[in-house]
Design a protein around this motif. Structure first.
Motif, PDB file in Angstrom:
ATOM      1  N   CYS A 185     -45.903  12.410  47.072  1.00  0.00           N
ATOM      2  CA  CYS A 185     -46.394  11.198  46.405  1.00  0.00           C
ATOM      3  C   CYS A 185     -45.293  10.147  46.285  1.00  0.00           C
ATOM      4  CB  CYS A 185     -46.929  11.532  45.016  1.00  0.00           C
ATOM      5  SG  CYS A 185     -48.457  12.486  45.055  1.00  0.00           S
ATOM      6  N   VAL A 186     -44.118  10.578  45.882  1.00  0.00           N
ATOM      7  CA  VAL A 186     -42.990   9.648  45.764  1.00  0.00           C
ATOM      8  C   VAL A 186     -42.656   9.063  47.129  1.00  0.00           C
ATOM      9  CG1 VAL A 186     -40.513   9.482  45.288  1.00  0.00           C
ATOM     10  CG2 VAL A 186     -42.012  10.664  43.680  1.00  0.00           C
ATOM     11  N   GLU A 187     -42.576   9.899  48.151  1.00  0.00           N
ATOM     12  CA  GLU A 187     -42.217   9.395  49.473  1.00  0.00           C
ATOM     13  C   GLU A 187     -43.298   8.495  50.044  1.00  0.00           C
ATOM     14  OE1 GLU A 187     -40.038   8.155  52.391  1.00  0.00           O
ATOM     15  OE2 GLU A 187     -39.253   9.330  50.730  1.00  0.00           O
ATOM     16  N   THR A 188     -44.560   8.742  49.718  1.00  0.00           N
ATOM     17  CA  THR A 188     -45.629   7.841  50.155  1.00  0.00           C
ATOM     18  C   THR A 188     -45.392   6.443  49.601  1.00  0.00           C
ATOM     19  OG1 THR A 188     -47.225   9.652  50.254  1.00  0.00           O
ATOM     20  CG2 THR A 188     -48.116   7.417  50.121  1.00  0.00           C
ATOM     21  N   LEU A 189     -45.079   6.367  48.317  1.00  0.00           N
ATOM     22  CA  LEU A 189     -44.796   5.060  47.705  1.00  0.00           C
ATOM     23  C   LEU A 189     -43.608   4.391  48.378  1.00  0.00           C
ATOM     24  CD1 LEU A 189     -45.199   5.930  43.916  1.00  0.00           C
ATOM     25  CD2 LEU A 189     -46.742   4.558  45.315  1.00  0.00           C
ATOM     26  N   ILE A 190     -42.546   5.155  48.599  1.00  0.00           N
ATOM     27  CA  ILE A 190     -41.341   4.603  49.213  1.00  0.00           C
ATOM     28  C   ILE A 190     -41.614   4.176  50.653  1.00  0.00           C
ATOM     29  CG2 ILE A 190     -38.992   5.163  49.958  1.00  0.00           C
ATOM     30  CD1 ILE A 190     -39.357   4.684  46.900  1.00  0.00           C
ATOM     31  N   SER A 240     -37.747   5.783  56.810  1.00  0.00           N
ATOM     32  CA  SER A 240     -37.940   5.711  55.366  1.00  0.00           C
ATOM     33  C   SER A 240     -37.192   6.846  54.663  1.00  0.00           C
ATOM     34  CB  SER A 240     -39.431   5.785  55.034  1.00  0.00           C
ATOM     35  OG  SER A 240     -39.632   5.760  53.642  1.00  0.00           O
ATOM     36  N   LEU A 241     -37.260   8.044  55.239  1.00  0.00           N
ATOM     37  CA  LEU A 241     -36.542   9.188  54.655  1.00  0.00           C
ATOM     38  C   LEU A 241     -35.028   9.035  54.790  1.00  0.00           C
ATOM     39  CD1 LEU A 241     -38.896  12.046  55.855  1.00  0.00           C
ATOM     40  CD2 LEU A 241     -38.430  11.430  53.472  1.00  0.00           C
ATOM     41  N   ARG A 242     -34.573   8.339  55.817  1.00  0.00           N
ATOM     42  CA  ARG A 242     -33.137   8.070  55.962  1.00  0.00           C
ATOM     43  C   ARG A 242     -32.667   7.131  54.853  1.00  0.00           C
ATOM     44  NH1 ARG A 242     -29.715   4.113  57.558  1.00  0.00           N
ATOM     45  NH2 ARG A 242     -31.403   2.684  58.073  1.00  0.00           N
ATOM     46  N   LEU A 243     -33.385   6.046  54.656  1.00  0.00           N
ATOM     47  CA  LEU A 243     -32.971   5.044  53.671  1.00  0.00           C
ATOM     48  C   LEU A 243     -33.212   5.484  52.232  1.00  0.00           C
ATOM     49  CD1 LEU A 243     -34.226   1.820  55.434  1.00  0.00           C
ATOM     50  CD2 LEU A 243     -31.864   2.298  54.760  1.00  0.00           C
ATOM     51  N   ASN A 244     -34.297   6.178  52.007  1.00  0.00           N
ATOM     52  CA  ASN A 244     -34.685   6.563  50.644  1.00  0.00           C
ATOM     53  C   ASN A 244     -35.158   8.011  50.609  1.00  0.00           C
ATOM     54  OD1 ASN A 244     -34.515   3.833  49.293  1.00  0.00           O
ATOM     55  ND2 ASN A 244     -35.912   3.378  50.969  1.00  0.00           N
ATOM     56  N   PRO A 245     -34.237   8.959  50.791  1.00  0.00           N
ATOM     57  CA  PRO A 245     -34.657  10.363  50.777  1.00  0.00           C
ATOM     58  C   PRO A 245     -35.173  10.770  49.398  1.00  0.00           C
ATOM     59  CG  PRO A 245     -32.268  10.211  50.705  1.00  0.00           C
ATOM     60  CD  PRO A 245     -32.791   8.809  50.908  1.00  0.00           C
ATOM     61  N   GLU A 292     -36.617  -6.115  43.952  1.00  0.00           N
ATOM     62  CA  GLU A 292     -36.640  -4.922  44.782  1.00  0.00           C
ATOM     63  C   GLU A 292     -36.537  -3.664  43.926  1.00  0.00           C
ATOM     64  OE1 GLU A 292     -33.742  -5.023  47.880  1.00  0.00           O
ATOM     65  OE2 GLU A 292     -34.466  -6.935  48.660  1.00  0.00           O
ATOM     66  N   LEU A 293     -37.101  -2.597  44.466  1.00  0.00           N
ATOM     67  CA  LEU A 293     -36.997  -1.297  43.801  1.00  0.00           C
ATOM     68  C   LEU A 293     -35.629  -0.693  44.041  1.00  0.00           C
ATOM     69  CD1 LEU A 293     -40.309   0.561  44.727  1.00  0.00           C
ATOM     70  CD2 LEU A 293     -39.715  -0.456  42.542  1.00  0.00           C
ATOM     71  N   ASP A 294     -35.219   0.118  43.117  1.00  0.00           N
ATOM     72  CA  ASP A 294     -34.073   0.992  43.301  1.00  0.00           C
ATOM     73  C   ASP A 294     -34.603   2.376  42.977  1.00  0.00           C
ATOM     74  OD1 ASP A 294     -31.547   1.903  43.803  1.00  0.00           O
ATOM     75  OD2 ASP A 294     -30.556   0.724  42.257  1.00  0.00           O
ATOM     76  N   SER A 295     -33.731   3.349  42.886  1.00  0.00           N
ATOM     77  CA  SER A 295     -34.214   4.689  42.554  1.00  0.00           C
ATOM     78  C   SER A 295     -33.395   5.284  41.429  1.00  0.00           C
ATOM     79  CB  SER A 295     -34.172   5.594  43.781  1.00  0.00           C
ATOM     80  OG  SER A 295     -32.851   5.778  44.209  1.00  0.00           O
ATOM     81  N   ILE A 351     -35.218  14.967  42.016  1.00  0.00           N
ATOM     82  CA  ILE A 351     -35.689  14.191  43.157  1.00  0.00           C
ATOM     83  C   ILE A 351     -35.549  12.713  42.807  1.00  0.00           C
ATOM     84  CG2 ILE A 351     -37.297  15.952  43.987  1.00  0.00           C
ATOM     85  CD1 ILE A 351     -39.568  14.276  42.791  1.00  0.00           C
ATOM     86  N   ASN A 352     -35.454  11.877  43.819  1.00  0.00           N
ATOM     87  CA  ASN A 352     -35.369  10.438  43.592  1.00  0.00           C
ATOM     88  C   ASN A 352     -36.762   9.880  43.336  1.00  0.00           C
ATOM     89  OD1 ASN A 352     -32.583  10.240  44.022  1.00  0.00           O
ATOM     90  ND2 ASN A 352     -32.858  10.123  46.224  1.00  0.00           N
ATOM     91  N   LYS A 353     -36.826   8.946  42.415  1.00  0.00           N
ATOM     92  CA  LYS A 353     -38.087   8.274  42.109  1.00  0.00           C
ATOM     93  C   LYS A 353     -37.813   6.787  41.966  1.00  0.00           C
ATOM     94  CE  LYS A 353     -40.180  12.151  39.742  1.00  0.00           C
ATOM     95  NZ  LYS A 353     -40.943  12.614  38.606  1.00  0.00           N
ATOM     96  N   PRO A 354     -38.823   5.950  42.229  1.00  0.00           N
ATOM     97  CA  PRO A 354     -38.627   4.508  42.026  1.00  0.00           C
ATOM     98  C   PRO A 354     -38.256   4.222  40.576  1.00  0.00           C
ATOM     99  CG  PRO A 354     -40.651   4.923  43.245  1.00  0.00           C
ATOM    100  CD  PRO A 354     -40.149   6.246  42.756  1.00  0.00           C
ATOM    101  N   ASP A 355     -37.398   3.226  40.382  1.00  0.00           N
ATOM    102  CA  ASP A 355     -36.928   2.919  39.030  1.00  0.00           C
ATOM    103  C   ASP A 355     -37.873   2.010  38.253  1.00  0.00           C
ATOM    104  OD1 ASP A 355     -36.435   0.608  40.498  1.00  0.00           O
ATOM    105  OD2 ASP A 355     -34.512   0.203  39.530  1.00  0.00           O
ATOM    106  N   LYS A 356     -38.929   1.558  38.908  1.00  0.00           N
ATOM    107  CA  LYS A 356     -39.926   0.722  38.242  1.00  0.00           C
ATOM    108  C   LYS A 356     -41.251   0.897  38.971  1.00  0.00           C
ATOM    109  CE  LYS A 356     -37.193  -2.905  38.989  1.00  0.00           C
ATOM    110  NZ  LYS A 356     -36.144  -2.378  39.817  1.00  0.00           N
TER     111      LYS A 356
END
Length: 198
Positions: free
Chosen positions: A8-13, A63-68, A174-177, A182-187
């Motif tokens: 779910c998180v990676e789908t958003l990212i 996407s997984l490279r930039l925002n794993p 822009e989003l950060d994490s 696991i990494n999640k969007p910060d907003k």
């Protein structure tokens, strides 16, 4: 069908990455590929179908490279090891920093840009990358057991989304994490979806 938190998180990212890192060109190319594959292979998406979705797979990989989803891969050293000139004793927990190393210019040209073409050998922007630089699911016997299901789920979702919708970023910044194992969007991920006329 149920998706895991990481999927779910990676789908958003993934959908965020496609709009943030430039433009409608990526969505248009994805849409063209998806429509052509559906016309050629039918709308039932299986492993064979996905194997031909070259650009969709490259977008996911980028996407997984930039925002794993995971910051890195942790291991306990089984014996004393020298790393970068330092002796690290047996039993030490070491963690690779995928999120950091994948943005080094010594490994990737324009490391902060979303360039799916870097993963496609037929493209001018193709880069020969050490396969151990980007390991979002880990490697070896401790690799994520759900890797194949996660990748397939993300690709099917991406193909269906891009075939039926276009999307754009609606946020003010822009989003950060943030990392919580696991990494999640910060907003909140604020996207506007519009139905595509086929």
């Amino acid at each position: 069908r149920y998706l895991t938190d990481t999927v779910c998180v990676e789908t958003l990212i993934l959908v965020y990455s496609i709009v943030l890192y430039q433009n409608t060109k990526i969505q248009e190319r994805l849409r063209r590929e998806s429509i052509e594959l559906k016309q050629t292979l039918g709308s039932h998406i299986d492993r064979s179908w996905l194997s031909k979705a070259v650009y969709a797979k490259a977008c996911l990989k980028e996407s997984l490279r930039l925002n794993p989803v995971s910051v890195g891969i942790g291991r306990i050293l089984p014996h004393d090891t020298e790393l970068g000139g330092y002796l690290v004793p047996k039993g030490t927990v070491v963690v690779t920093q995928n999120q950091v190393i994948c943005r080094f210019s010594q490994f990737f040209k324009s490391p902060d840009s979303f360039t799916p073409e870097r993963w496609i050998s037929e493209c001018d922007q193709f880069e020969q990358v050490d396969p151990f630089i980007s390991q979002p699911f880990g490697y070896g016997p401790r690799q994520c057991i759900g890797k194949n299901i996660a990748e397939a789920s993300l690709l099917v979702l991406l193909v269906e989304m891009v075939t039926n919708f276009s999307w754009e970023w609606e946020g003010n910044e822009e989003l950060d994490s943030v990392s919580h194992l696991i990494n999640k969007p910060d907003k909140p991920v604020l996207l506007k979806f519009s139905k595509v006329a086929l």
